[in-house]
Enzyme design. Structure first.
Site, PDB file in Angstrom:
ATOM      1  N   ASP A  13      -1.105   0.005  -2.016  1.00 51.80           N
ATOM      2  CA  ASP A  13      -0.293   0.047  -0.794  1.00 51.80           C
ATOM      3  C   ASP A  13      -0.556   1.333  -0.008  1.00 51.80           C
ATOM      4  OD1 ASP A  13       1.533  -0.850   1.028  1.00 51.80           O
ATOM      5  OD2 ASP A  13       3.302  -0.301  -0.129  1.00 51.80           O
ATOM      6  N   ASN A  15      -2.624   1.640   2.904  1.00 56.09           N
ATOM      7  CA  ASN A  15      -3.878   1.784   3.674  1.00 56.09           C
ATOM      8  C   ASN A  15      -3.588   1.979   5.165  1.00 56.09           C
ATOM      9  OD1 ASN A  15      -5.332   1.290   1.366  1.00 56.09           O
ATOM     10  ND2 ASN A  15      -5.775  -0.844   1.841  1.00 56.09           N
ATOM     11  N   ARG A  26      -5.659   0.463  11.536  1.00 61.15           N
ATOM     12  CA  ARG A  26      -5.279   0.076  10.163  1.00 61.15           C
ATOM     13  C   ARG A  26      -6.498  -0.393   9.359  1.00 61.15           C
ATOM     14  NH1 ARG A  26      -0.411  -1.157   8.805  1.00 61.15           N
ATOM     15  NH2 ARG A  26      -1.108  -2.891   7.510  1.00 61.15           N
ATOM     16  N   HIS A  30      -8.142   0.060   5.375  1.00 58.27           N
ATOM     17  CA  HIS A  30      -8.582  -0.946   4.392  1.00 58.27           C
ATOM     18  C   HIS A  30     -10.012  -0.661   3.922  1.00 58.27           C
ATOM     19  CE1 HIS A  30      -4.944  -3.061   4.959  1.00 58.27           C
ATOM     20  NE2 HIS A  30      -5.226  -3.577   6.139  1.00 58.27           N
ATOM     21  N   SER A  58      -1.802 -10.736  -0.458  1.00 57.75           N
ATOM     22  CA  SER A  58      -0.723 -11.617  -0.915  1.00 57.75           C
ATOM     23  C   SER A  58      -0.697 -12.874  -0.043  1.00 57.75           C
ATOM     24  CB  SER A  58       0.628 -10.897  -0.828  1.00 57.75           C
ATOM     25  OG  SER A  58       1.010 -10.769   0.523  1.00 57.75           O
ATOM     26  N   THR A  59      -0.016 -13.907  -0.537  1.00 62.10           N
ATOM     27  CA  THR A  59       0.109 -15.131   0.263  1.00 62.10           C
ATOM     28  C   THR A  59       0.791 -14.785   1.605  1.00 62.10           C
ATOM     29  OG1 THR A  59       2.062 -15.553  -1.094  1.00 62.10           O
ATOM     30  CG2 THR A  59       0.138 -16.886  -1.547  1.00 62.10           C
ATOM     31  N   ASN A  61       0.479 -12.027   3.268  1.00 67.47           N
ATOM     32  CA  ASN A  61      -0.384 -11.230   4.147  1.00 67.47           C
ATOM     33  C   ASN A  61      -1.053 -12.076   5.241  1.00 67.47           C
ATOM     34  OD1 ASN A  61      -1.500  -8.865   1.581  1.00 67.47           O
ATOM     35  ND2 ASN A  61       0.185  -8.712   3.045  1.00 67.47           N
ATOM     36  N   ARG A 176       2.199   1.387  -8.174  1.00 67.98           N
ATOM     37  CA  ARG A 176       2.230   1.036  -6.745  1.00 67.98           C
ATOM     38  C   ARG A 176       2.113   2.326  -5.948  1.00 67.98           C
ATOM     39  NH1 ARG A 176       5.670  -3.185  -3.321  1.00 67.98           N
ATOM     40  NH2 ARG A 176       4.738  -2.716  -1.315  1.00 67.98           N
TER      41      ARG A 176
HETATM   42  C1  FPP Z   1      -1.600  -2.844   1.551  1.00 70.04           C
HETATM   43  O1  FPP Z   1      -1.563  -1.727   2.411  1.00 70.04           O
HETATM   44  C2  FPP Z   1      -2.986  -3.232   1.347  1.00 70.04           C
HETATM   45  C3  FPP Z   1      -3.499  -4.464   1.598  1.00 70.04           C
HETATM   46  C4  FPP Z   1      -2.705  -5.599   2.096  1.00 70.04           C
HETATM   47  C5  FPP Z   1      -4.943  -4.711   1.414  1.00 70.04           C
HETATM   48  C6  FPP Z   1      -5.523  -4.116   0.165  1.00 70.04           C
HETATM   49  C7  FPP Z   1      -6.967  -4.246   0.210  1.00 70.04           C
HETATM   50  C8  FPP Z   1      -7.848  -3.302  -0.155  1.00 70.04           C
HETATM   51  C9  FPP Z   1      -7.491  -1.984  -0.723  1.00 70.04           C
HETATM   52  C10 FPP Z   1      -9.296  -3.601  -0.048  1.00 70.04           C
HETATM   53  C11 FPP Z   1      -9.763  -4.253  -1.307  1.00 70.04           C
HETATM   54  C12 FPP Z   1     -11.170  -4.592  -1.176  1.00 70.04           C
HETATM   55  C13 FPP Z   1     -11.873  -5.378  -2.029  1.00 70.04           C
HETATM   56  C14 FPP Z   1     -13.291  -5.558  -1.783  1.00 70.04           C
HETATM   57  C15 FPP Z   1     -11.281  -6.052  -3.184  1.00 70.04           C
HETATM   58  P1  FPP Z   1      -0.900  -1.893   3.841  1.00 70.04           P
HETATM   59  O2  FPP Z   1      -1.933  -2.347   4.788  1.00 70.04           O
HETATM   60  O3  FPP Z   1       0.290  -2.800   3.725  1.00 70.04           O
HETATM   61  O4  FPP Z   1      -0.486  -0.448   4.158  1.00 70.04           O
HETATM   62  P2  FPP Z   1       0.846  -0.008   4.948  1.00 70.04           P
HETATM   63  O5  FPP Z   1       2.005  -0.398   4.068  1.00 70.04           O
HETATM   64  O6  FPP Z   1       0.681   1.450   5.080  1.00 70.04           O
HETATM   65  O7  FPP Z   1       0.843  -0.736   6.258  1.00 70.04           O
END
Ligand code: FPP
Length: 231
Positions: A13, A15, A26, A30, A58-59, A61, A176
């Site tokens: 979490d 990114n 954003r 990622h 997640s579903t 997302n 987390r």
């Molecule tokens: C949650 O952070 C993160 C995600 C929904 C995506 C996670 C994906 C990766 C780390 C890339 C993985 C890559 C591979 C190739 C498996 P958020 O975007 O919800 O962050 P925020 O809460 O700060 O908005």
């Protein structure tokens, strides 16, 4: 003191917030998160940990803006097709948990190829949760149990585990990142007795040093699994 650590699960979490703090989109977060996952996963497997599960998508997302969903799906395809060959070389089995429906054909194809190419690998298992929801996983397991006419009189937690997306050992440690203190529908069944840890760093910054700190926390936890403390 906890003595073994077999299965680590990470909710990656923060990114988006990481990128926002740098005045970047954003999607940049990622990208950096995916680069971190590569290094971190190799480090974790080098510690002798046998199972690593990560929450990629997640579903829920799918409710994010189309641009972000598309970016993530393209990122998955690119990484699975190229970088994930490294898991093959390192004798790590790659598996996926989640629903196949709603995923693009090219994503499914990249997932299937890397799964097939690594299925004989024995050193460790890397479980990627993609289009995943923990409640759906239990619902889908029950549907399979009914479809296969399993004798429910003899149903045990171990047998139900066998019908989850992957039949993996219990999760010992859920991490987390970003300081949020929720499970958000992640591996609910497998994490029944897991220790939980919520470091205050965003995923792109959750590096080897941060993982070492997490290990220190885990190995100082007292895991009793419902029993009374042994003297
Ligand atoms: C949650 O952070 C993160 C995600 C929904 C995506 C996670 C994906 C990766 C780390 C890339 C993985 C890559 C591979 C190739 C498996 P958020 O975007 O919800 O962050 P925020 O809460 O700060 O908005």
């Amino acid at each position: 003191m906890a003595s073994t650590l077999n299965h680590v699960a990470i909710i990656m979490d923060g990114n988006g917030r990481w990128a926002k703090e740098k005045n970047m989109p954003r999607t940049y977060g990622h990208k950096k998160g995916s680069e971190n996952l590569r290094d971190l996963s190799f480090y974790i497997f080098d510690q002798g940990i046998k199972y690593l599960s990560v929450y990629c998508f997640s579903t829920e997302n799918f409710n994010r803006p189309k641009e972000e969903v598309d970016f993530l799906m393209n990122l998955f395809v690119e990484k699975f097709q190229k970088e994930f060959k490294e898991y093959k070389k390192k004798n790590i089995r790659v598996v996926f948990s989640g629903r196949r429906e709603n995923l693009r054909e090219d994503v499914l194809e990249a997932m299937d190829t890397i799964t097939e190419e690594t299925k004989q690998n024995t050193r460790a298992t890397f479980n990627l949760c993609l289009n995943y929801g923990g409640q759906y996983e239990i619902v889908d397991a029950i549907k399979k149990i009914i479809a296969e006419k399993v004798d429910v009189k003899n149903l045990t937690p171990e047998i139900l585990n066998h019908y989850l997306y992957q039949d993996l050992p219990p999760v010992d440690f859920v991490i987390r990142t970003s300081g949020e203190k929720r499970l958000s529908n992640f591996m609910l069944y497998q994490s029944s007795y897991a220790e939980l840890y919520f470091p205050d760093v965003y995923f792109p910054d959750f590096d080897q040093k941060e993982f070492d700190k997490a290990l220190d926390v885990y190995f100082h936890r007292d895991r009793r699994f419902g029993k009374i403390e042994e003297k």
